[in-house]
Design a protein around this motif. Structure first.
Motif, PDB file in Angstrom:
ATOM      1  N   GLY A  69       0.808  -1.223   0.000  1.00 52.03           N
ATOM      2  CA  GLY A  69       0.000   0.000   0.000  1.00 52.03           C
ATOM      3  C   GLY A  69       0.834   1.261   0.000  1.00 52.03           C
ATOM      4  O   GLY A  69       1.881   1.335  -0.624  1.00 52.03           O
ATOM      5  N   ASP A  70       0.328   2.246   0.756  1.00 56.27           N
ATOM      6  CA  ASP A  70       0.980   3.555   0.792  1.00 56.27           C
ATOM      7  C   ASP A  70       2.307   3.495   1.532  1.00 56.27           C
ATOM      8  O   ASP A  70       2.388   2.988   2.650  1.00 56.27           O
ATOM      9  CB  ASP A  70       0.084   4.582   1.486  1.00 56.27           C
ATOM     10  N   ILE A  71       3.321   4.017   0.894  1.00 55.71           N
ATOM     11  CA  ILE A  71       4.640   4.122   1.501  1.00 55.71           C
ATOM     12  C   ILE A  71       4.969   5.610   1.547  1.00 55.71           C
ATOM     13  O   ILE A  71       5.039   6.263   0.510  1.00 55.71           O
ATOM     14  CB  ILE A  71       5.725   3.389   0.684  1.00 55.71           C
ATOM     15  N   GLU A  72       5.128   6.130   2.730  1.00 53.83           N
ATOM     16  CA  GLU A  72       5.464   7.544   2.894  1.00 53.83           C
ATOM     17  C   GLU A  72       6.969   7.660   3.114  1.00 53.83           C
ATOM     18  O   GLU A  72       7.554   6.884   3.866  1.00 53.83           O
ATOM     19  CB  GLU A  72       4.707   8.121   4.094  1.00 53.83           C
ATOM     20  N   ILE A  73       7.583   8.631   2.455  1.00 52.81           N
ATOM     21  CA  ILE A  73       9.014   8.873   2.616  1.00 52.81           C
ATOM     22  C   ILE A  73       9.192  10.269   3.188  1.00 52.81           C
ATOM     23  O   ILE A  73       8.662  11.235   2.639  1.00 52.81           O
ATOM     24  CB  ILE A  73       9.758   8.743   1.278  1.00 52.81           C
ATOM     25  N   THR A  74       9.924  10.373   4.304  1.00 52.19           N
ATOM     26  CA  THR A  74      10.141  11.653   4.971  1.00 52.19           C
ATOM     27  C   THR A  74      11.629  11.873   5.174  1.00 52.19           C
ATOM     28  O   THR A  74      12.319  11.034   5.745  1.00 52.19           O
ATOM     29  CB  THR A  74       9.436  11.674   6.347  1.00 52.19           C
ATOM     30  N   TYR A  75      12.101  13.016   4.685  1.00 47.58           N
ATOM     31  CA  TYR A  75      13.493  13.406   4.881  1.00 47.58           C
ATOM     32  C   TYR A  75      13.534  14.557   5.878  1.00 47.58           C
ATOM     33  O   TYR A  75      12.800  15.532   5.723  1.00 47.58           O
ATOM     34  CB  TYR A  75      14.132  13.882   3.571  1.00 47.58           C
ATOM     35  N   THR A  76      14.367  14.452   6.876  1.00 43.31           N
ATOM     36  CA  THR A  76      14.564  15.521   7.839  1.00 43.31           C
ATOM     37  C   THR A  76      15.984  16.028   7.670  1.00 43.31           C
ATOM     38  O   THR A  76      16.936  15.301   7.907  1.00 43.31           O
ATOM     39  CB  THR A  76      14.364  15.021   9.284  1.00 43.31           C
ATOM     40  N   HIS A  77      16.096  17.255   7.227  1.00 36.23           N
ATOM     41  CA  HIS A  77      17.421  17.838   7.003  1.00 36.23           C
ATOM     42  C   HIS A  77      17.686  18.842   8.103  1.00 36.23           C
ATOM     43  O   HIS A  77      17.071  19.900   8.147  1.00 36.23           O
ATOM     44  CB  HIS A  77      17.499  18.528   5.642  1.00 36.23           C
ATOM     45  N   SER A  78      18.581  18.523   8.985  1.00 35.73           N
ATOM     46  CA  SER A  78      18.939  19.452  10.049  1.00 35.73           C
ATOM     47  C   SER A  78      20.181  20.232   9.639  1.00 35.73           C
ATOM     48  O   SER A  78      20.975  19.787   8.824  1.00 35.73           O
ATOM     49  CB  SER A  78      19.199  18.702  11.352  1.00 35.73           C
ATOM     50  N   VAL A  79      20.315  21.388  10.220  1.00 38.28           N
ATOM     51  CA  VAL A  79      21.457  22.249   9.922  1.00 38.28           C
ATOM     52  C   VAL A  79      22.599  21.888  10.858  1.00 38.28           C
ATOM     53  O   VAL A  79      22.408  21.758  12.065  1.00 38.28           O
ATOM     54  CB  VAL A  79      21.057  23.726  10.098  1.00 38.28           C
ATOM     55  N   ALA A  80      23.772  21.709  10.314  1.00 42.15           N
ATOM     56  CA  ALA A  80      24.938  21.392  11.130  1.00 42.15           C
ATOM     57  C   ALA A  80      25.288  22.568  12.030  1.00 42.15           C
ATOM     58  O   ALA A  80      25.013  23.724  11.699  1.00 42.15           O
ATOM     59  CB  ALA A  80      26.122  21.057  10.231  1.00 42.15           C
TER      60      ALA A  80
END
Length: 95
Positions: A69-80
């Motif tokens: 079914g549904d596959i959600e992709i989440t990217y979290t980009h934090s600042v160094a």
């Protein structure tokens, strides 16, 4: 719903799979490993690195094709640390 997440701190993880649902065959073939400590699947050596889109997207496509079914992709980009000022200067409009 199955969620694949990536952050530099945690690496690439997947949530929403269950023992015996058949996802382990796809995940193992795609290079994922099971972590007893985390209680979830992860991509080895993905902490403190950029997301490996080919692994993440390939896994999502295979899971969808297998009927997950549904596959959600989440990217979290934090600042160094120390980069906030550089980002402000780089994006500030010229006067």
């Amino acid at each position: 719903m199955t969620i694949i997440t990536h952050s530099r701190e945690a690496g690439t993880l997947i949530e929403g799979t269950a023992k015996g649902d058949g996802s382990n065959i796809i995940l193992k073939a795609s290079g994922w490993c099971w972590s007893r400590n985390l209680g979830t699947w992860y991509v080895p050596n993905s902490r403190d690195r950029g997301a490996r889109g080919h692994i993440i997207n390939g896994t999502a496509e295979q899971l969808r094709a297998a009927g997950f079914g549904d596959i959600e992709i989440t990217y979290t980009h934090s600042v160094a640390d120390g980069m906030h000022g550089a980002i402000i200067r780089a994006t500030k409009p010229a006067s």
